[in-house]
Design an enzyme around this catalytic site. Structure first.
Site, PDB file in Angstrom:
ATOM      1  N   ASP A 105       0.827  -1.211   0.000  1.00 11.10           N
ATOM      2  CA  ASP A 105       0.000   0.000   0.000  1.00 11.10           C
ATOM      3  C   ASP A 105       0.863   1.263   0.000  1.00 11.10           C
ATOM      4  O   ASP A 105       0.589   2.208  -0.753  1.00 11.10           O
ATOM      5  CB  ASP A 105      -0.969  -0.012   1.189  1.00 11.10           C
ATOM      6  CG  ASP A 105      -0.268  -0.173   2.533  1.00 11.10           C
ATOM      7  OD1 ASP A 105       0.875  -0.675   2.556  1.00 11.10           O
ATOM      8  OD2 ASP A 105      -0.854   0.197   3.562  1.00 11.10           O
ATOM      9  N   GLY A 106       1.910   1.276   0.823  1.00 12.51           N
ATOM     10  CA  GLY A 106       2.803   2.447   0.856  1.00 12.51           C
ATOM     11  C   GLY A 106       3.455   2.669  -0.499  1.00 12.51           C
ATOM     12  O   GLY A 106       3.514   3.793  -1.014  1.00 12.51           O
ATOM     13  N   ILE A 148       2.110  -9.473   1.585  1.00  8.53           N
ATOM     14  CA  ILE A 148       1.839 -10.791   2.144  1.00  8.53           C
ATOM     15  C   ILE A 148       0.579 -10.730   3.023  1.00  8.53           C
ATOM     16  O   ILE A 148      -0.103 -11.720   3.219  1.00  8.53           O
ATOM     17  CB  ILE A 148       3.072 -11.280   2.935  1.00  8.53           C
ATOM     18  CG1 ILE A 148       3.020 -12.784   3.098  1.00  8.53           C
ATOM     19  CG2 ILE A 148       3.197 -10.577   4.248  1.00  8.53           C
ATOM     20  CD1 ILE A 148       4.312 -13.364   3.576  1.00  8.53           C
ATOM     21  N   ASP A 149       0.265  -9.521   3.510  1.00  8.28           N
ATOM     22  CA  ASP A 149      -0.898  -9.373   4.400  1.00  8.28           C
ATOM     23  C   ASP A 149      -2.222  -9.414   3.645  1.00  8.28           C
ATOM     24  O   ASP A 149      -3.280  -9.468   4.263  1.00  8.28           O
ATOM     25  CB  ASP A 149      -0.817  -8.050   5.176  1.00  8.28           C
ATOM     26  CG  ASP A 149       0.361  -8.019   6.133  1.00  8.28           C
ATOM     27  OD1 ASP A 149       0.999  -9.060   6.318  1.00  8.28           O
ATOM     28  OD2 ASP A 149       0.635  -6.938   6.687  1.00  8.28           O
ATOM     29  N   GLY A 204       0.558  -9.991   9.627  1.00 12.17           N
ATOM     30  CA  GLY A 204      -0.751  -9.361   9.470  1.00 12.17           C
ATOM     31  C   GLY A 204      -0.816  -8.165  10.391  1.00 12.17           C
ATOM     32  O   GLY A 204      -1.215  -8.274  11.544  1.00 12.17           O
ATOM     33  N   ARG A 205      -0.324  -7.049   9.883  1.00 17.80           N
ATOM     34  CA  ARG A 205      -0.204  -5.849  10.717  1.00 17.80           C
ATOM     35  C   ARG A 205      -1.592  -5.289  11.067  1.00 17.80           C
ATOM     36  O   ARG A 205      -1.905  -5.074  12.223  1.00 17.80           O
ATOM     37  CB  ARG A 205       0.577  -4.810   9.922  1.00 17.80           C
ATOM     38  CG  ARG A 205       1.236  -3.754  10.766  1.00 17.80           C
ATOM     39  CD  ARG A 205       1.610  -2.576   9.896  1.00 17.80           C
ATOM     40  NE  ARG A 205       2.653  -2.836   8.934  1.00 17.80           N
ATOM     41  CZ  ARG A 205       3.947  -2.674   9.148  1.00 17.80           C
ATOM     42  NH1 ARG A 205       4.344  -2.314  10.327  1.00 17.80           N
ATOM     43  NH2 ARG A 205       4.820  -2.876   8.179  1.00 17.80           N
ATOM     44  N   TYR A 219       9.274 -14.381   9.500  1.00 19.32           N
ATOM     45  CA  TYR A 219      10.234 -14.089   8.420  1.00 19.32           C
ATOM     46  C   TYR A 219      10.543 -15.327   7.584  1.00 19.32           C
ATOM     47  O   TYR A 219      10.890 -15.211   6.413  1.00 19.32           O
ATOM     48  CB  TYR A 219      11.518 -13.478   8.997  1.00 19.32           C
ATOM     49  CG  TYR A 219      11.285 -12.076   9.510  1.00 19.32           C
ATOM     50  CD1 TYR A 219      11.026 -11.027   8.633  1.00 19.32           C
ATOM     51  CD2 TYR A 219      11.278 -11.794  10.872  1.00 19.32           C
ATOM     52  CE1 TYR A 219      10.770  -9.749   9.092  1.00 19.32           C
ATOM     53  CE2 TYR A 219      11.036 -10.513  11.349  1.00 19.32           C
ATOM     54  CZ  TYR A 219      10.778  -9.502  10.447  1.00 19.32           C
ATOM     55  OH  TYR A 219      10.520  -8.227  10.894  1.00 19.32           O
ATOM     56  N   ARG A 256       7.837 -15.400   4.916  1.00 21.06           N
ATOM     57  CA  ARG A 256       7.968 -14.342   3.917  1.00 21.06           C
ATOM     58  C   ARG A 256       9.099 -14.602   2.924  1.00 21.06           C
ATOM     59  O   ARG A 256       9.101 -14.083   1.817  1.00 21.06           O
ATOM     60  CB  ARG A 256       8.284 -13.061   4.692  1.00 21.06           C
ATOM     61  CG  ARG A 256       7.583 -11.884   4.239  1.00 21.06           C
ATOM     62  CD  ARG A 256       7.736 -10.720   5.165  1.00 21.06           C
ATOM     63  NE  ARG A 256       9.079 -10.206   5.353  1.00 21.06           N
ATOM     64  CZ  ARG A 256       9.333  -8.975   5.770  1.00 21.06           C
ATOM     65  NH1 ARG A 256       8.344  -8.152   6.005  1.00 21.06           N
ATOM     66  NH2 ARG A 256      10.555  -8.543   5.962  1.00 21.06           N
TER      67      ARG A 256
HETATM   68  N1  LIG Z   1       2.152   8.133   1.413  1.00 22.16           N
HETATM   69  C1  LIG Z   1       3.271   7.835   0.749  1.00 22.16           C
HETATM   70  N2  LIG Z   1       3.728   8.633  -0.251  1.00 22.16           N
HETATM   71  C2  LIG Z   1       4.857   8.328  -0.918  1.00 22.16           C
HETATM   72  N3  LIG Z   1       5.621   7.243  -0.659  1.00 22.16           N
HETATM   73  C3  LIG Z   1       5.234   6.420   0.324  1.00 22.16           C
HETATM   74  C4  LIG Z   1       4.049   6.663   1.086  1.00 22.16           C
HETATM   75  N4  LIG Z   1       3.930   5.675   1.984  1.00 22.16           N
HETATM   76  C5  LIG Z   1       4.986   4.854   1.813  1.00 22.16           C
HETATM   77  N5  LIG Z   1       5.772   5.296   0.810  1.00 22.16           N
HETATM   78  C6  LIG Z   1       7.017   4.687   0.336  1.00 22.16           C
HETATM   79  O1  LIG Z   1       6.739   3.382  -0.175  1.00 22.16           O
HETATM   80  C7  LIG Z   1       7.770   2.477   0.172  1.00 22.16           C
HETATM   81  C8  LIG Z   1       7.200   1.249   0.801  1.00 22.16           C
HETATM   82  O2  LIG Z   1       6.309   1.587   1.865  1.00 22.16           O
HETATM   83  P1  LIG Z   1       6.116   0.603   3.113  1.00 22.16           P
HETATM   84  O3  LIG Z   1       7.433   0.400   3.794  1.00 22.16           O
HETATM   85  O4  LIG Z   1       5.012   1.124   3.929  1.00 22.16           O
HETATM   86  O5  LIG Z   1       5.784  -0.795   2.465  1.00 22.16           O
HETATM   87  P2  LIG Z   1       4.562  -1.274   1.603  1.00 22.16           P
HETATM   88  O6  LIG Z   1       4.738  -0.897   0.202  1.00 22.16           O
HETATM   89  O7  LIG Z   1       3.304  -0.810   2.254  1.00 22.16           O
HETATM   90  O8  LIG Z   1       4.728  -2.828   1.682  1.00 22.16           O
HETATM   91  P3  LIG Z   1       4.400  -3.806   2.925  1.00 22.16           P
HETATM   92  O9  LIG Z   1       3.837  -2.969   4.036  1.00 22.16           O
HETATM   93  O10 LIG Z   1       3.435  -4.789   2.377  1.00 22.16           O
HETATM   94  O11 LIG Z   1       5.666  -4.431   3.278  1.00 22.16           O
HETATM   95  C9  LIG Z   1       8.737   3.224   1.073  1.00 22.16           C
HETATM   96  O12 LIG Z   1       9.902   3.519   0.335  1.00 22.16           O
HETATM   97  C10 LIG Z   1       7.983   4.473   1.487  1.00 22.16           C
HETATM   98  O13 LIG Z   1       8.844   5.596   1.629  1.00 22.16           O
HETATM   99  O1  LIG Z   2      10.183  -6.246   9.668  1.00 24.79           O
HETATM  100  P1  LIG Z   2       9.757  -5.612   8.396  1.00 24.79           P
HETATM  101  O2  LIG Z   2      10.616  -5.917   7.250  1.00 24.79           O
HETATM  102  O3  LIG Z   2       9.526  -4.147   8.540  1.00 24.79           O
HETATM  103  O4  LIG Z   2       8.358  -6.232   7.990  1.00 24.79           O
HETATM  104  C1  LIG Z   2       7.328  -6.501   8.869  1.00 24.79           C
HETATM  105  C2  LIG Z   2       5.999  -6.186   8.255  1.00 24.79           C
HETATM  106  O5  LIG Z   2       5.895  -6.505   6.890  1.00 24.79           O
HETATM  107  C3  LIG Z   2       4.638  -7.066   6.613  1.00 24.79           C
HETATM  108  O6  LIG Z   2       4.851  -8.385   6.230  1.00 24.79           O
HETATM  109  C4  LIG Z   2       3.938  -6.419   5.467  1.00 24.79           C
HETATM  110  O7  LIG Z   2       3.495  -5.157   5.779  1.00 24.79           O
HETATM  111  C5  LIG Z   2       3.841  -6.967   7.918  1.00 24.79           C
HETATM  112  O8  LIG Z   2       2.976  -8.024   8.119  1.00 24.79           O
HETATM  113  C6  LIG Z   2       4.913  -6.893   8.943  1.00 24.79           C
HETATM  114  O9  LIG Z   2       4.524  -6.190  10.067  1.00 24.79           O
HETATM  115 MG   LIG Z   3       2.167  -1.531   3.930  1.00 21.84          MG
END
Ligand SMILES: Nc1ncnc2c1ncn2[C@@H]1O[C@H](COP(=O)(O)OP(=O)(O)OP(=O)(O)O)[C@@H](O)[C@H]1O
Ligand SMILES: O=P(O)(O)OC[C@H]1O[C@](O)(CO)[C@@H](O)[C@@H]1O
Ligand SMILES: [Mg+2]
Length: 539
Positions: A234-235, A263-264, A308-309, A419, A422
């Protein structure tokens, strides 16, 4: 079909001035444009969203929630015949190309008098594309946590671009978003990625944090990259949306394709994210071990923590698949420890009945109750995600203390395989899914679209960034799937009527898509109807 309804008409300078530059390229008819006062009153956030939302209407309540295209802001962008039409493997396929008008409904369960509701553009190869093969300079980046299948997606992006579209200029961005501006871009070919799908992790590396939109787009522009493939959760998709907006602001001929990874399984709209099945399968090994340990001791308890955060999908599906689990705890379903109907009373009863039990807990479960006994640290990771307290360890101690105080003998074994789960390579089904997702992403980018790709009701679709980033997919504890789980484990629901009412209201709000406040009545109705569509929970 009615013309676009969100953006201001060409002759309305006042409204145009209220929107970012990029919005001005999409025209709508004056009749269908909502009044200017509504636009002025809209918040800045919804104005910004409105500028990038492309919605059109058809008959019988049909609404297309479309994805942006290069031609929206580069009206003269040239088109070319799709090279696939001469490809020996594909040219013989009858109707290989998808029809330009094909769309996928968000809601497939309908009633006799239902309106047709919200649709997304169908993914797949188009007759004409907006890039010539030797013009393409593509890059691939993976961000966020690991997930089974990352390497398969990378492999298939590279092989698909090379083998289907004769694209040979492909670069890997190292270690996530920050790699766009802080590392060398690595040239990748089908040969260099040939066997990476057999390995877990990501050969490109990944990271959290480091998203600097301006620096990223400066580098994309300076290096002449014109297709950006972004794999992440999502990020990451929020980051992809920011990159897209900046690219469009600068008027660059660049397509941005997001491949959702989590993965969530918490990405909205899509049926299921890649790697989820592999994770559920791998979780069985931990649950089996917990069961063996529990069965082999007097009053044995096996406790397994799964990822599963905010969403407990892995825990729920792993529990349903296993049938050895007596209790599953997820973030969406509040529970309590002490007193009548509490977890400790249930554990005690189960041990008396069965002499052993298995508990599966998602890492985000019960954070509110731990916070009452451990001072919350409020720490975050580099992306701003809250760092969670270890619910598994906390429960282990609580259960041990309880039975000690009751002078009842018991053994508890806590397994945290998070881990390990994953880091595995994806299973066969996920490998195929990853391949199709990568191919859909390539077809869309070649055809000039920017989007997140995903399966919606079994069909691949291009989904607007704003739709996948505005809400999170969660287990609905008021759905039949959670009821099935409760009936399989026989655990108490731990819910009061107040909890159930709150959950229903939260589901209702979470499912309400972020329609810009300027949308008209028909569109709002279609969105409301599709909000009640099944997500991955309700089957
Ligand atoms: N609102 C946002 N705007 C721009 N970039 C973002 C935003 N939120 C997160 N990012 C960027 O996206 C990348 C991944 O975000 P995050 O670490 O939250 O993982 P994710 O993509 O949600 O994957 P997961 O949570 O499933 O591991 C990071 O480099 C972060 O800086
Ligand atoms: O320890 P890391 O690499 O930040 O990842 C942990 C997180 O990644 C995820 O697998 C995906 O957001 C979460 O379930 C967990 O909290
Ligand atoms: Mg995320």
């Amino acid at each position: 079909m009615a013309s676009h309804i969100i953006l201001p008409p060409d002759d309305d300078d006042d409204a145009k001035a209220a929107l970012p530059f990029s919005a001005m390229c999409v025209r709508i008819s004056r009749d269908s444009y909502p009044n200017l006062r509504a636009l002025r009153n809209a918040s800045h956030a919804s104005l910004t969203d409105a500028a990038y939302v492309k919605i059109s209407e058809g008959d019988f309540g049909y609404v297309l929630d479309d994805v942006p295209h290069l031609a929206d802001y580069l009206p003269d962008v040239p088109t070319y015949p799709n090279p696939l039409q001469d490809h020996p493997a594909y040219s013989t396929v009858k109707q290989y190309f998808v029809n330009e008008d094909d769309t996928v409904p968000q809601k497939v369960v309908v009633q006799k008098n239902s309106r047709r509701g919200v649709h997304f553009r169908r993914a797949g190869p188009r007759q004409r594309v907006n890039f010539e093969s030797d013009e393409v300079k593509a890059c691939i980046v993976s961000c966020g946590g690991l997930c089974p299948g990352l390497n398969t997606v990378i492999r298939e992006l590279v092989c698909g671009l090379a083998h289907m579209y004769n694209v040979n200029n492909i670069f890997g961005i190292q270690n996530g978003y920050k790699g766009f501006y802080s590392s060398n871009y690595v040239a990748i070919t089908p040969k260099t990625v040939n066997d990476i799908h057999k390995r877990g992790g990501t050969v490109l590396g990944t990271s959290r944090g480091g998203h600097d939109t301006k620096k990223i787009v400066d580098n994309i522009q300076d290096r002449g990259i014109n297709q950006v493939y972004i794999i992440g959760g999502d990020g990451t998709q929020k980051g992809a949306y920011e990159i897209y907006k900046e690219i469009r602001k600068r008027g660059l001929k660049v397509a941005v394709a997001g491949v959702p990874k989590t993965i969530d399984n918490d990405i909205a709209i899509i049926d299921k994210s890649f790697g989820f099945d592999s994770a559920v399968e791998e979780a069985q090994r931990a649950i089996n071990s917990a069961h063996v340990e529990a069965c082999s001791a007097e009053n044995g308890i096996g406790l397994v923590k799964l990822m599963g955060r905010y969403s407990g999908f892995i825990a729920m599906y792993a529990t349903l698949a296993s049938r050895d689990v007596d209790c599953c705890l997820i973030p969406e379903s509040p529970f309590y420890m002490d007193g009548e109907g509490g977890l400790l009373q249930y554990v005690e009863r189960r041990l008396k009945e069965n002499k052993h039990m298995v508990i599966v807990v998602a890492e985000g479960a019960g954070q509110d109750i731990i916070a009452k006994s451990i001072p919350a640290s409020d720490q975050q990771d580099a992306s701003g995600n809250k760092l969670l307290l270890d619910i598994g360890l906390w429960l282990t101690h609580k259960i041990k203390d309880h039975f000690k105080s009751k002078k009842m003998e018991m053994t508890i074994k806590y397994i945290d395989p998070t881990y390990m789960i994953r880091a595995i390579p994806s299973n066969a089904a996920d490998n195929v899914y990853c391949t199709l997702l990568a191919h859909s992403a390539i077809h869309g980018a070649m055809a000039g679209y920017s989007f997140t790709v995903g399966m919606v009701n079994g069909r691949h679709a291009y989904i607007p960034f704003y739709r996948v980033t505005s809400t999170r997919n969660k287990v609905k504890i008021t759905d039949r799937m959670w009821a099935r789980l409760l009936s399989s484990t026989n655990q108490p629901s731990f819910l009061s009527q107040k909890d159930i009412d709150e959950a229903r209201e939260a589901d209702r709000l979470a499912n309400k898509p972020p329609l810009p406040s300027v949308a008209n009545h028909n569109v709002a109705k279609a969105f409301d109807q599709s909000a009640s569509a099944s997500s991955s929970g309700e089957i």
